[in-house]
Every structure is written in C-alpha cells, then in structure tokens.
Motif scaffolding. Structure first.
Motif, mmCIF file in Angstrom:
data_model
loop_
_atom_site.group_PDB
_atom_site.id
_atom_site.type_symbol
_atom_site.label_atom_id
_atom_site.label_comp_id
_atom_site.label_asym_id
_atom_site.label_seq_id
_atom_site.Cartn_x
_atom_site.Cartn_y
_atom_site.Cartn_z
ATOM 1 N N PRO A 55 -5.788 24.766 6.788
ATOM 2 C CA PRO A 55 -4.800 25.367 7.687
ATOM 3 C C PRO A 55 -3.394 24.866 7.388
ATOM 4 N N PRO A 56 -2.383 25.670 7.667
ATOM 5 C CA PRO A 56 -0.997 25.237 7.417
ATOM 6 C C PRO A 56 -0.650 23.922 8.106
ATOM 7 N N SER A 57 -1.251 23.680 9.276
ATOM 8 C CA SER A 57 -0.956 22.441 10.001
ATOM 9 C C SER A 57 -1.456 21.203 9.267
ATOM 10 N N ALA A 58 -2.305 21.388 8.237
ATOM 11 C CA ALA A 58 -2.858 20.241 7.517
ATOM 12 C C ALA A 58 -1.929 19.718 6.438
ATOM 13 N N LEU A 59 -0.813 20.389 6.204
ATOM 14 C CA LEU A 59 0.049 20.009 5.087
ATOM 15 C C LEU A 59 1.421 19.540 5.564
ATOM 16 N N GLY A 60 1.438 18.734 6.603
ATOM 17 C CA GLY A 60 2.683 18.188 7.108
ATOM 18 C C GLY A 60 3.069 16.901 6.399
ATOM 19 N N SER A 61 4.130 16.302 6.872
ATOM 20 C CA SER A 61 4.629 15.065 6.254
ATOM 21 C C SER A 61 3.641 13.910 6.413
ATOM 22 N N ASP A 62 2.926 13.868 7.545
ATOM 23 C CA ASP A 62 1.941 12.796 7.744
ATOM 24 C C ASP A 62 0.819 12.895 6.717
ATOM 25 N N ALA A 63 0.340 14.129 6.475
ATOM 26 C CA ALA A 63 -0.712 14.322 5.482
ATOM 27 C C ALA A 63 -0.231 13.906 4.097
ATOM 28 N N LEU A 64 1.018 14.227 3.788
ATOM 29 C CA LEU A 64 1.567 13.850 2.482
ATOM 30 C C LEU A 64 1.611 12.335 2.336
ATOM 31 N N LEU A 65 2.050 11.637 3.367
ATOM 32 C CA LEU A 65 2.133 10.181 3.285
ATOM 33 C C LEU A 65 0.754 9.552 3.150
ATOM 34 N N ILE A 66 -0.213 10.057 3.933
ATOM 35 C CA ILE A 66 -1.571 9.495 3.845
ATOM 36 C C ILE A 66 -2.179 9.804 2.481
ATOM 37 N N GLY A 67 -1.991 11.037 1.982
ATOM 38 C CA GLY A 67 -2.529 11.399 0.680
ATOM 39 C C GLY A 67 -1.945 10.555 -0.439
ATOM 40 N N LEU A 68 -0.639 10.329 -0.399
ATOM 41 C CA LEU A 68 -0.010 9.480 -1.409
ATOM 42 C C LEU A 68 -0.493 8.033 -1.272
ATOM 43 N N GLY A 69 -0.701 7.588 -0.021
ATOM 44 C CA GLY A 69 -1.208 6.241 0.188
ATOM 45 C C GLY A 69 -2.619 6.067 -0.354
ATOM 46 N N LEU A 70 -3.490 7.059 -0.089
ATOM 47 C CA LEU A 70 -4.847 7.010 -0.640
ATOM 48 C C LEU A 70 -4.816 6.960 -2.163
ATOM 49 N N THR A 71 -3.956 7.787 -2.749
ATOM 50 C CA THR A 71 -3.868 7.819 -4.208
ATOM 51 C C THR A 71 -3.384 6.487 -4.755
ATOM 52 N N ALA A 72 -2.350 5.934 -4.139
ATOM 53 C CA ALA A 72 -1.791 4.671 -4.618
ATOM 54 C C ALA A 72 -2.774 3.515 -4.452
ATOM 55 N N ALA A 73 -3.616 3.563 -3.419
ATOM 56 C CA ALA A 73 -4.538 2.459 -3.164
ATOM 57 C C ALA A 73 -5.840 2.594 -3.947
ATOM 58 N N LEU A 74 -6.398 3.810 -3.980
ATOM 59 C CA LEU A 74 -7.745 3.990 -4.527
ATOM 60 C C LEU A 74 -7.772 4.303 -6.014
ATOM 61 N N LEU A 75 -6.802 5.072 -6.489
ATOM 62 C CA LEU A 75 -6.875 5.488 -7.882
ATOM 63 C C LEU A 75 -6.770 4.311 -8.853
ATOM 64 N N PRO A 76 -5.800 3.394 -8.702
ATOM 65 C CA PRO A 76 -5.787 2.223 -9.591
ATOM 66 C C PRO A 76 -7.053 1.373 -9.454
ATOM 67 N N LEU A 77 -7.594 1.282 -8.227
ATOM 68 C CA LEU A 77 -8.805 0.499 -8.017
ATOM 69 C C LEU A 77 -9.990 1.126 -8.744
ATOM 70 N N ARG A 78 -10.145 2.442 -8.622
ATOM 71 C CA ARG A 78 -11.249 3.115 -9.296
ATOM 72 C C ARG A 78 -11.145 2.992 -10.810
ATOM 73 N N ILE A 79 -9.946 3.218 -11.338
ATOM 74 C CA ILE A 79 -9.752 3.111 -12.786
ATOM 75 C C ILE A 79 -9.969 1.673 -13.249
#
Length: 418
Positions: free
Chosen positions: A276-300
């Motif tokens: 839904p359009p409501s799922a792509l707000g600024s909060d979602a962007l910050l959490i998504g970037l945070g997940l990527t920054a935390a988990l992706l280096p750890l997984r690799i």
C-alpha cells in the motif's frame, strides 16, 4: 480499454521493459516490483485482478519447482560437513535474530521467527537463475548453489513448523497431509510414467508442471503458501531421475526455465501491487536503510569468515560467494505478505522489508561482473551443482588399441586408423 487488452499490454511490458533496463544494472525483478508499486499509486485496488493473481501463483510455483529440480542429493552428501557447519551457523543466526525481534519489537514468537526467515534466507530459485551472469568460477558456483539449496530446505521446514505451531492439532493434521504429499507425489509420477507417458510422448514437461501446481495448491490450502509444495514436487522429480530419466531431464529443466521466464515477472509485479502507498513513508525508508546497514554487512561477513577459516580461500573468492548469497527477494516478499496479512505487521514495517530486499538484491548486480536477471535461460551448465570442485584433475589418457602389426598405439594416432 478491455481487461483482456490491459493484461496483454502488462505482459508485454513486464517481458520487455525490465530487460531493457538491465543495461543500467537494475535487476529485472526489482523493475517488475517497482512497476507494481507504481501501478498501485496510479490505479489503486483496480490492480488486484484475479487473472493477475493466477499468473502470479503460477510464477512463484514454477520458480520453486525449478529450485527443487536443482537439488542434487549426491552433491549435498559429498560435502555434507561444510554444509552442515554452514547450516548450524545460519540456524544460530535465525534463532538470535528471532529472539531479538520477539524481545524488542513486541512481536509474537511466530511473527518474530517469520521476520528472521524473511531477512536472512537467500532466495534459491532467484540465485540459481543468476549464477551464469555473476562471473563466478566453477568452485564458487558449486558452493553458492549448494549453500543456497541447503539453506532453503532448512528454511522451508522452519516455515512450515512456525506457521502451524500455534495450534498442536493443526500442526499434526498439516504434518500428516504433508507426509501424504511426499508419499503420494512419487506414486503419482510413477503411475503417470507407466500409463500416460508411453502413449503421449513428450508429455513429461506438462505432467511435471501440473503436478507441481497441484502440490503448490495443496500446501497453500494447508496455510504454508505455494512454495513448499512446488519445491517438494521438484525434489521428488529429481530423486526419480534414475527411474524416470525423462521427467527431470535437461530438456525439461530448460523448458521449465523458459516457462518461469514468462510467469515469474507476474509474481513480482503482483507483489508490488500489494504494497500500500502508506507503506512507503519516511519511517519505512529509515527502518529499511537501518536493516540494510545492520544486517547486510553481518550476513556477508559471516559467510566470508566461514570460507576463509574453513577453506582457506582468498579474500576475493570468499567475498564473491558471500555477495552471491545476499539476495532474499522472493523469501522476503512472500513472508512480508504473510506477516502483513496474518500477523498484523504494520504498513511501515512492510515497506521497510521491501526496501531492504530491493537493496540486497541489487548488490550483486552492482558489485559483481554481470547484471542480475530473473530470466533463467542464459547459456551455461544446466546443473552447476553436479560438478563438485576439484583440484586440477590430471588429464585422462586416450584409450589404447592393440595393433596386430606392432606395439599398442593411441586410438587417435594415424597408425590406428584404417
């Protein structure tokens, strides 16, 4: 515009536009997903068409049927110790992340377990479709393939248990139904091979796909989504290779790849229409970037360290294997949808998971040699996992024939020819 014409134009666009954009190293599935999200913004609920839902179901089922066919038990047994160590580390990671989600995100244990699976499980079918385009050597391809397959087997088992464990009676009934599916599918294949295939040459591919769709539908009705049943059917077909070689033949595998090429983009587009359009707000962007920054280096880093410590590989080779295993696109989209629909996951977290999986899916295409594409018909070995890594094998000598007029000579020498 009639609905039929709209579907035809959509199919044309999804088969052409994403591949045209691959020159910019944008994975085709990501383009299809973004197109679905854009369609929701433009047309709203009108994008939720029953025909599109059917094509999407066929797409995800064919992708996991293909992944099941790629399972090679001999290859898994041959290197079971390092694969077991890899699975133990992955299981510990899943448990730790699930506990953190349960402890700090105020999620039930089932939702926390699904969230951990969503962000840590590589999408095997997607990864296998991209290997020939990533510039990996034979040894790296072997390990990426088998680590992804072994991890997906464990993840599908965990998915089944987590989804059904809320009610012990449901778990018992579903386990019995799944066992019946595992027993019934080979019997069905054998019956079809005895009574149908001899009278309908060339029908093996059609029968394989139809049984895969039936298995996918059965597990969907059990509440564990299409992918479990389709994967089981693919594995069973591969195990029957010696008894029914035409069922999981190279020709059928290639045909299934072409079949998936047509239907898989519909799945990614459909998945985008459920964001839904409501799922792509600024909060979602910050959490998504945070997940990527935390988990992706750890997984690799975890995979990289495993390769360095257990195999003594070079840093570059270990990094290529780790990068190739990063995409979680299919698993994240499937489990994010389940979490949103059945466990009340917020729109914000749904959008964050979409952003996370888009970023980790694009990473290999940006850093490795060739762009990623969901199109599974590139040239190359049909079963890269069949060839175990080996250390510079000695050349096999040519056969020698006994010459009646003198000493033995090589079959390829002029003296051996009439």
């Amino acid at each position: 515009m009639t609905p039929e014409l709209a579907i035809l134009l959509l199919i044309f666009g999804l088969l052409v536009v994403p591949r045209a954009l691959q020159r910019f190293r944008i994975p085709a599935p990501v383009t299809s997903l973004i197109a679905g999200i854009a369609a929701v913004f433009a047309f709203g609920d009108a994008t939720h068409d029953p025909m599109l839902a059917l094509l999407s179901s066929i797409g995800i089922s064919s992708l996991f049927l293909f992944a099941g066919l790629e399972v090679n038990p001999a290859a898994l047994r041959r290197r079971w110790k390092p694969l077991l160590a890899h699975l133990l580390v992955r299981s510990a990671s899943l448990f730790a992340l699930g506990w953190l989600a349960w402890r700090y995100l105020d999620l039930g244990w089932q939702a926390a377990g699904l969230l951990a699976l969503a962000v840590l499980t590589p999408s095997t079918g997607f990864i296998l479709d991209t290997l020939e385009r990533l510039g990996l050597d034979d040894d790296e391809t072997f390990w990426v393939t088998n680590k992804a397959i072994a991890g997906e087997i464990v993840a599908l088992g965990a998915l089944f248990i987590v989804l059904q464990a809320g009610d012990p009676l449901d778990l018992a009934i579903s386990s019995g139904a799944l066992l019946a599916l595992v027993i019934g599918v080979p019997l069905l294949f054998i019956a079809l091979g005895r009574w149908v295939v001899p009278h309908a040459p060339g029908s093996e591919f059609s029968l394989l796909v139809m049984v895969g769709l039936v298995g996918a539908y059965i597990t969907y009705k059990l509440g564990v989504y299409y992918l479990v049943g389709a994967f089981i059917v693919g594995v069973v077909a591969r195990l029957l290779h010696e008894r029914m070689p035409s069922l999981a033949s190279e020709e059928n595998l290639h045909a299934l790849r072409l079949f998936a090429t047509f239907f898989v983009p519909m799945y990614f587009f459909s998945a985008g229409t459920h964001v839904p359009p409501s799922a792509l707000g600024s909060d979602a962007l910050l959490i998504g970037l945070g997940l990527t920054a935390a988990l992706l280096p750890l997984r690799i880093g975890i995979v990289w360290l495993q390769r360095r410590v257990m195999f003594g590989e070079s840093a570059g080779s270990s990094l290529r294997v780790a990068l190739a295993l990063t995409p979680t696109l299919v698993f994240t989209l499937v489990l994010a949808g389940i979490l949103h629909q059945r466990f009340g996951l917020s729109d914000t977290w749904l959008g964050a998971l979409v952003i996370y999986t888009v970023l980790n899916t694009m990473l290999p295409s940006l850093l490795l040699r060739a762009p990623i594409d969901v199109s599974p018909n590139a040239p190359g070995a049909e079963h890269p996992e069949d060839e175990a890594p080996r250390d510079s094998p000695a050349e096999v000598p040519e056969p020698v024939l006994d010459s009646p007029a003198g000493p033995p000579v090589a079959a390829s020498s002029p003296a051996a020819r009439p």
